[in-house]
Design an enzyme around this catalytic site. Sequence first.
Site, short mmCIF file in Angstrom:
data_model
loop_
_atom_site.label_atom_id
_atom_site.label_comp_id
_atom_site.label_asym_id
_atom_site.label_seq_id
_atom_site.Cartn_x
_atom_site.Cartn_y
_atom_site.Cartn_z
CG ASN A 142 44.39 52.23 38.68
OD1 ASN A 142 44.98 53.25 38.33
ND2 ASN A 142 43.18 52.26 39.19
CG HIS A 195 42.05 55.51 34.81
ND1 HIS A 195 43.39 55.54 35.14
CD2 HIS A 195 41.40 55.03 35.91
CE1 HIS A 195 43.54 55.10 36.36
NE2 HIS A 195 42.36 54.79 36.86
CB CYS A 199 42.49 57.62 38.33
SG CYS A 199 42.92 56.57 39.72
O1 UT7 Z 1 41.13 54.16 39.35
C1 UT7 Z 1 39.91 54.03 39.99
C2 UT7 Z 1 40.07 53.05 41.08
N1 UT7 Z 1 39.31 51.88 41.15
C3 UT7 Z 1 38.67 51.18 40.23
O2 UT7 Z 1 38.55 51.51 39.12
C4 UT7 Z 1 38.05 49.91 40.66
C5 UT7 Z 1 36.66 49.70 40.14
N2 UT7 Z 1 36.18 48.39 40.54
C6 UT7 Z 1 36.64 47.24 40.03
O3 UT7 Z 1 37.50 47.23 39.16
C7 UT7 Z 1 36.03 45.94 40.52
O4 UT7 Z 1 34.89 46.24 41.30
C8 UT7 Z 1 37.03 45.08 41.38
C9 UT7 Z 1 38.14 44.53 40.49
C10 UT7 Z 1 37.62 45.92 42.50
C11 UT7 Z 1 36.28 43.89 41.99
O5 UT7 Z 1 35.70 43.13 40.95
P1 UT7 Z 1 34.16 42.72 41.04
O6 UT7 Z 1 33.90 41.87 39.88
O7 UT7 Z 1 33.35 43.98 41.20
O8 UT7 Z 1 34.13 41.83 42.32
P2 UT7 Z 1 33.32 42.02 43.69
O9 UT7 Z 1 33.90 43.14 44.48
O10 UT7 Z 1 31.85 42.07 43.40
O11 UT7 Z 1 33.63 40.66 44.40
C12 UT7 Z 1 33.23 39.39 43.87
C13 UT7 Z 1 33.92 38.29 44.66
C14 UT7 Z 1 33.84 38.51 46.18
O12 UT7 Z 1 33.72 37.25 46.79
P3 UT7 Z 1 32.30 36.72 47.31
O13 UT7 Z 1 31.82 37.74 48.31
O14 UT7 Z 1 31.45 36.66 46.08
O15 UT7 Z 1 32.64 35.40 47.89
C15 UT7 Z 1 35.18 39.08 46.51
O16 UT7 Z 1 35.57 38.82 47.86
O17 UT7 Z 1 35.31 38.29 44.34
C16 UT7 Z 1 36.07 38.31 45.55
N3 UT7 Z 1 37.35 38.94 45.31
C17 UT7 Z 1 38.44 38.24 44.97
N4 UT7 Z 1 38.63 36.92 44.77
C18 UT7 Z 1 39.86 36.53 44.43
C19 UT7 Z 1 37.66 40.26 45.38
N5 UT7 Z 1 38.97 40.43 45.09
C20 UT7 Z 1 39.47 39.19 44.84
C21 UT7 Z 1 40.74 38.71 44.48
N6 UT7 Z 1 40.90 37.38 44.29
N7 UT7 Z 1 41.81 39.53 44.33
#
Ligand code: UT7
Length: 332
Positions: free
Chosen positions: A289, A259, A112
């Site tokens: 993204n 980004h 990215c």
């Molecule tokens: O270009 C570079 C590529 N990548 C990135 O920049 C991504 C960087 N990371 C992020 O943007 C964030 O970490 C994410 C958007 C991927 C995830 O957000 P988060 O606030 O860090 O959530 P998390 O991974 O800590 O998950 C929190 C909860 C989890 O559930 P439990 O275990 O607390 O029950 C996940 O399973 O949110 C859940 N979850 C969702 N719930 C509903 C994860 N994805 C989803 C979803 N819908 N799509």
Amino acid sequence: MIGIKLLGAGMYLPPKIVDNEDFTKIVDTSDEWITKRTGIKRRHLSEGEYTWSMGLKAAKNAIENAKINPLDIDMIIATTVSADFAFPSVSNIIQGKLEAKNAFGIDISCACAGFVYGLDMASRYIATNDDVKTVLIVSPENVTKTVDYSDRSTCVLFGDGAGAVVVTAGGEPLYSYLGTDGTGAELLYAHLYPASNGFTDSEKAKENQKAFPNETGRYMYMDGPEVYKFAIKAMPEAMEKACKKAGIKPSDLDLIIPHQANIRIIDTAIKNLGVDKEKVYVNIKETGNISAACIPVCLSQLIEQGKLKPGQKVGMVGFGAGLIYGAAVLTV
Ligand code: UT7
């Protein structure tokens, strides 16, 4: 030092649009979660279109915007992590389709952050190579081809599209800072090839690939929270270092194009930089993204909206798989 001037920019977003509501039909998610946690509402998805084809459309658009002829181009840099083939390269295919007979092509894989790396490379070729005056940088991405649409934590984040710019010798130098933290390589990756070559034993091949396991076949693996932590530190650090080289403070920038991975990452990074939020261009709501395409698509939209004014200092900052990061200050 010889500078670089932005001559024009172009973009292409495939016509198929998928909104958050569409995802509620395939994974356990909601519009509210996606909007609140990422800032994304919609994204464009390619429907089997080749990556080079999207890049070609953005490139033609940029060449038209720059008011040049493909024969004026000396070098084509394609920055993508979703090339169609192991060979030939995307830049070579685009060179042929454009009939840019005077240009040579190079592909770079910088995830990215690819566009910032491409811009840096273009400025260095222009500064040091007498044969290179005008460079087309094209960033086409088909990332959704690597996305597992049963994994809610990644599938909602990505879209497809392409951005391109034409730069030429002249103007102010580009000031950039590039960085890599390869210790985070296993936090975000997608395999290109199957584990086994078909002749050797596949169990042995799997054993040999204990690092970067490929349990999900060809799909992307991402440790979102760890990449998030990296991004909120790396983005301000890179931007600050690029500004320092330019002899300015981040708050002196007229515009910042970050980004577009997650609105919370952008907001936190900008807060850490101490820059006025009004100066930050964000389009994540409509595109998600699109990896290396994010920044050149933003540039193209800014030109279209008449928001890029000569003399403005524009900061661009990216991060991604690698882990890689980089920032550049361009005077437009
Ligand atoms: O270009 C570079 C590529 N990548 C990135 O920049 C991504 C960087 N990371 C992020 O943007 C964030 O970490 C994410 C958007 C991927 C995830 O957000 P988060 O606030 O860090 O959530 P998390 O991974 O800590 O998950 C929190 C909860 C989890 O559930 P439990 O275990 O607390 O029950 C996940 O399973 O949110 C859940 N979850 C969702 N719930 C509903 C994860 N994805 C989803 C979803 N819908 N799509």
